[in-house]
Design a protein around this motif. Structure first.
Motif, PDB file in Angstrom:
ATOM      1  N   GLN A 162       0.897  -1.240  -0.026  1.00 57.90           N
ATOM      2  CA  GLN A 162       0.110   0.069  -0.116  1.00 57.90           C
ATOM      3  C   GLN A 162       0.985   1.139  -0.037  1.00 57.90           C
ATOM      4  O   GLN A 162       1.197   1.597   1.057  1.00 57.90           O
ATOM      5  N   GLU A 163       1.431   1.465  -1.152  1.00 56.46           N
ATOM      6  CA  GLU A 163       2.292   2.578  -1.305  1.00 56.46           C
ATOM      7  C   GLU A 163       1.978   4.072  -0.648  1.00 56.46           C
ATOM      8  O   GLU A 163       2.653   4.756  -0.463  1.00 56.46           O
ATOM      9  N   LYS A 164       0.590   4.064  -0.466  1.00 57.21           N
ATOM     10  CA  LYS A 164       0.190   5.854  -0.183  1.00 57.21           C
ATOM     11  C   LYS A 164       0.309   5.697   1.455  1.00 57.21           C
ATOM     12  O   LYS A 164       0.164   6.828   1.885  1.00 57.21           O
ATOM     13  N   LEU A 165       0.570   4.650   1.993  1.00 54.79           N
ATOM     14  CA  LEU A 165       0.522   4.489   3.679  1.00 54.79           C
ATOM     15  C   LEU A 165       1.949   4.971   4.003  1.00 54.79           C
ATOM     16  O   LEU A 165       2.865   4.755   3.091  1.00 54.79           O
ATOM     17  N   PRO A 166       2.118   5.339   5.284  1.00 54.03           N
ATOM     18  CA  PRO A 166       3.544   5.813   5.786  1.00 54.03           C
ATOM     19  C   PRO A 166       4.222   4.487   5.872  1.00 54.03           C
ATOM     20  O   PRO A 166       3.686   3.231   5.833  1.00 54.03           O
ATOM     21  N   TYR A 167       5.434   4.472   5.650  1.00 53.78           N
ATOM     22  CA  TYR A 167       6.436   3.304   5.839  1.00 53.78           C
ATOM     23  C   TYR A 167       6.086   2.418   7.153  1.00 53.78           C
ATOM     24  O   TYR A 167       6.247   1.130   6.917  1.00 53.78           O
ATOM     25  N   GLN A 168       5.931   3.168   8.322  1.00 56.62           N
ATOM     26  CA  GLN A 168       5.677   2.201   9.421  1.00 56.62           C
ATOM     27  C   GLN A 168       4.620   1.299   9.544  1.00 56.62           C
ATOM     28  O   GLN A 168       4.591   0.472   9.961  1.00 56.62           O
ATOM     29  N   LEU A 169       3.376   1.853   8.682  1.00 58.53           N
ATOM     30  CA  LEU A 169       2.134   1.095   8.467  1.00 58.53           C
ATOM     31  C   LEU A 169       2.313   0.105   7.550  1.00 58.53           C
ATOM     32  O   LEU A 169       1.889  -1.247   7.544  1.00 58.53           O
ATOM     33  N   ARG A 170       3.107   0.264   6.568  1.00 56.85           N
ATOM     34  CA  ARG A 170       3.382  -0.922   5.405  1.00 56.85           C
ATOM     35  C   ARG A 170       4.161  -1.715   6.144  1.00 56.85           C
ATOM     36  O   ARG A 170       4.001  -2.868   5.621  1.00 56.85           O
ATOM     37  N   LYS A 171       5.081  -1.562   6.897  1.00 59.62           N
ATOM     38  CA  LYS A 171       6.095  -2.477   7.223  1.00 59.62           C
ATOM     39  C   LYS A 171       5.615  -3.098   8.681  1.00 59.62           C
ATOM     40  O   LYS A 171       6.377  -3.966   9.263  1.00 59.62           O
ATOM     41  N   LEU A 172       4.447  -2.801   9.184  1.00 53.63           N
ATOM     42  CA  LEU A 172       3.966  -3.355  10.459  1.00 53.63           C
ATOM     43  C   LEU A 172       3.897  -4.927  10.189  1.00 53.63           C
ATOM     44  O   LEU A 172       3.448  -5.438   9.208  1.00 53.63           O
ATOM     45  N   LYS A 173       4.399  -5.357  11.238  1.00 56.27           N
ATOM     46  CA  LYS A 173       4.507  -7.153  11.172  1.00 56.27           C
ATOM     47  C   LYS A 173       3.958  -7.575  12.311  1.00 56.27           C
ATOM     48  O   LYS A 173       4.201  -7.111  13.443  1.00 56.27           O
ATOM     49  N   ALA A 174       3.007  -8.513  12.068  1.00 58.67           N
ATOM     50  CA  ALA A 174       2.175  -9.362  13.297  1.00 58.67           C
ATOM     51  C   ALA A 174       2.466 -10.728  12.987  1.00 58.67           C
ATOM     52  O   ALA A 174       2.634 -11.197  11.872  1.00 58.67           O
ATOM     53  N   GLY A 175       2.704 -11.670  14.283  1.00 58.16           N
ATOM     54  CA  GLY A 175       3.220 -13.083  14.105  1.00 58.16           C
ATOM     55  C   GLY A 175       2.605 -13.781  15.222  1.00 58.16           C
ATOM     56  O   GLY A 175       2.147 -13.258  16.125  1.00 58.16           O
ATOM     57  N   ILE A 176       2.446 -15.169  15.244  1.00 56.40           N
ATOM     58  CA  ILE A 176       1.815 -16.170  15.876  1.00 56.40           C
ATOM     59  C   ILE A 176       2.971 -17.138  15.980  1.00 56.40           C
ATOM     60  O   ILE A 176       3.603 -17.755  14.911  1.00 56.40           O
ATOM     61  N   SER A 177       3.458 -17.450  17.249  1.00 53.43           N
ATOM     62  CA  SER A 177       4.336 -18.769  17.420  1.00 53.43           C
ATOM     63  C   SER A 177       3.513 -19.692  18.159  1.00 53.43           C
ATOM     64  O   SER A 177       2.826 -19.687  19.191  1.00 53.43           O
ATOM     65  N   LEU A 178       3.919 -20.891  17.607  1.00 57.82           N
ATOM     66  CA  LEU A 178       3.254 -22.265  18.243  1.00 57.82           C
ATOM     67  C   LEU A 178       4.337 -23.442  18.477  1.00 57.82           C
ATOM     68  O   LEU A 178       5.207 -23.523  17.592  1.00 57.82           O
ATOM     69  N   GLY A 179       4.489 -23.951  19.483  1.00 54.06           N
ATOM     70  CA  GLY A 179       5.230 -25.054  19.555  1.00 54.06           C
ATOM     71  C   GLY A 179       5.211 -26.056  20.920  1.00 54.06           C
ATOM     72  O   GLY A 179       4.371 -25.693  21.615  1.00 54.06           O
ATOM     73  N   ALA A 180       6.197 -26.890  21.120  1.00 54.08           N
ATOM     74  CA  ALA A 180       6.111 -27.459  22.378  1.00 54.08           C
ATOM     75  C   ALA A 180       7.624 -28.044  22.604  1.00 54.08           C
ATOM     76  O   ALA A 180       8.541 -28.239  21.742  1.00 54.08           O
ATOM     77  N   ASP A 181       7.845 -28.102  23.908  1.00 50.93           N
ATOM     78  CA  ASP A 181       9.342 -28.783  24.243  1.00 50.93           C
ATOM     79  C   ASP A 181       8.595 -30.126  24.978  1.00 50.93           C
ATOM     80  O   ASP A 181       8.024 -30.107  26.063  1.00 50.93           O
ATOM     81  N   PHE A 182       8.903 -31.141  24.284  1.00 49.14           N
ATOM     82  CA  PHE A 182       8.239 -32.401  24.753  1.00 49.14           C
ATOM     83  C   PHE A 182       8.673 -33.070  25.768  1.00 49.14           C
ATOM     84  O   PHE A 182       8.153 -34.278  26.188  1.00 49.14           O
ATOM     85  N   ARG A 183       9.997 -32.942  26.303  1.00 48.12           N
ATOM     86  CA  ARG A 183      10.482 -33.143  27.578  1.00 48.12           C
ATOM     87  C   ARG A 183      11.059 -32.098  28.421  1.00 48.12           C
ATOM     88  O   ARG A 183      12.223 -32.191  28.843  1.00 48.12           O
ATOM     89  N   ALA A 184      10.636 -31.101  28.711  1.00 49.95           N
ATOM     90  CA  ALA A 184      10.762 -30.054  29.493  1.00 49.95           C
ATOM     91  C   ALA A 184      10.859 -30.415  30.795  1.00 49.95           C
ATOM     92  O   ALA A 184      10.125 -31.172  31.519  1.00 49.95           O
ATOM     93  N   PRO A 185      11.984 -29.954  31.484  1.00 49.06           N
ATOM     94  CA  PRO A 185      11.980 -30.614  33.019  1.00 49.06           C
ATOM     95  C   PRO A 185      10.964 -29.506  34.000  1.00 49.06           C
ATOM     96  O   PRO A 185      11.261 -28.357  34.015  1.00 49.06           O
ATOM     97  N   LEU A 186      10.191 -30.337  34.534  1.00 45.71           N
ATOM     98  CA  LEU A 186       9.241 -29.700  35.453  1.00 45.71           C
ATOM     99  C   LEU A 186       9.923 -29.723  36.972  1.00 45.71           C
ATOM    100  O   LEU A 186       9.333 -28.604  37.680  1.00 45.71           O
ATOM    101  N   ALA A 187      10.472 -30.656  37.393  1.00 49.89           N
ATOM    102  CA  ALA A 187      11.170 -30.590  38.594  1.00 49.89           C
ATOM    103  C   ALA A 187      12.638 -30.979  38.694  1.00 49.89           C
ATOM    104  O   ALA A 187      12.861 -32.059  38.027  1.00 49.89           O
ATOM    105  N   LEU A 188      13.230 -30.295  39.422  1.00 48.92           N
ATOM    106  CA  LEU A 188      14.730 -30.492  39.679  1.00 48.92           C
ATOM    107  C   LEU A 188      15.150 -30.964  41.147  1.00 48.92           C
ATOM    108  O   LEU A 188      14.472 -30.592  41.982  1.00 48.92           O
ATOM    109  N   GLU A 189      15.962 -31.910  41.108  1.00 51.33           N
ATOM    110  CA  GLU A 189      16.512 -32.352  42.566  1.00 51.33           C
ATOM    111  C   GLU A 189      17.254 -31.290  43.091  1.00 51.33           C
ATOM    112  O   GLU A 189      18.205 -30.908  42.656  1.00 51.33           O
ATOM    113  N   ALA A 190      16.983 -30.993  44.485  1.00 56.69           N
ATOM    114  CA  ALA A 190      17.726 -30.104  45.169  1.00 56.69           C
ATOM    115  C   ALA A 190      18.614 -30.673  46.171  1.00 56.69           C
ATOM    116  O   ALA A 190      18.520 -31.640  46.691  1.00 56.69           O
ATOM    117  N   GLY A 191      19.822 -29.990  46.134  1.00 58.58           N
ATOM    118  CA  GLY A 191      20.825 -30.571  47.147  1.00 58.58           C
ATOM    119  C   GLY A 191      20.635 -30.180  48.409  1.00 58.58           C
ATOM    120  O   GLY A 191      19.993 -29.550  48.935  1.00 58.58           O
TER     121      GLY A 191
END
Length: 183
Positions: A108-137
């Motif tokens: 959209q060349e008539k719009l200001p640079y900031q609006l033309r280059k505005l970027k929106a994103g979504i991230s999805l994923g998983a850590d399948f072996r995430a450590p939920l509890a660690l042993e304390a010494g």
């Protein structure tokens, strides 16, 4: 110098006892370079980040030298839509995260640079072996064996995030890009 148990040969058995170890003969394959419209890296991942780095930042997939992991990092951007994918190990993934983004007003060349280059994103994923509890010494210090924390409980940890960036200033020598990420 080989540590006990000693192998007696020239090659350490624990370096070549898994199918993935043979992939280390080629550290990585890369197509493109960081910042190009298409970038692909297969093999060793060294310091890869997803988006602005608030969900995954400077990730290394090969911190255990006795267990090689051949991962994938891809990035593509055609100025309207783009995306990224990180997979830590093709043969047995433990971390898989992707991000898609769009610049809905690009072209959209008539719009200001900031609006033309505005970027929106979504991230999805998983850590399948995430450590939920660690042993304390003693004195609630982390208990380790050979400098590795002892994990008591692991589970899949879903990852989700949204982000928005609006480039304020762009020049050949300087970019100022404020952004907000919610993960």
């Amino acid at each position: 110098v080989d540590s006990p148990p000693k192998d007696g040969g020239v090659l350490r058995r624990q370096d070549w006892d898994e199918a993935s170890d043979w992939m280390r003969l080629l550290a990585y394959f890369r197509y493109g370079h960081v910042g190009s419209p298409l970038y692909i890296r297969v093999g060793e991942l060294t310091g890869v980040s997803l988006g602005h780095g608030t969900l995954v930042s400077r990730y290394y997939n090969n911190v255990n030298m006795d267990h090689y992991q051949g991962g994938i990092y891809t990035y593509f951007d055609n100025e309207l839509i783009g995306g990224e994918v990180i997979m830590d190990n093709v043969l047995g993934p433990e971390l898989v995260v992707s991000r898609v983004f769009t610049r809905p007003l690009n072209g959209q060349e008539k719009l200001p640079y900031q609006l033309r280059k505005l970027k929106a994103g979504i991230s999805l994923g998983a850590d399948f072996r995430a450590p939920l509890a660690l042993e304390a010494g003693d004195a609630d210090r982390l208990f380790t064996v050979d400098f590795r924390p002892q994990v008591l409980d692991k589970d899949a940890l879903p990852l989700f995030g949204v982000d928005l960036e609006v480039p304020a200033v762009s020049s050949p020598r300087f970019d100022l890009v404020p952004y907000v990420d919610v993960n």
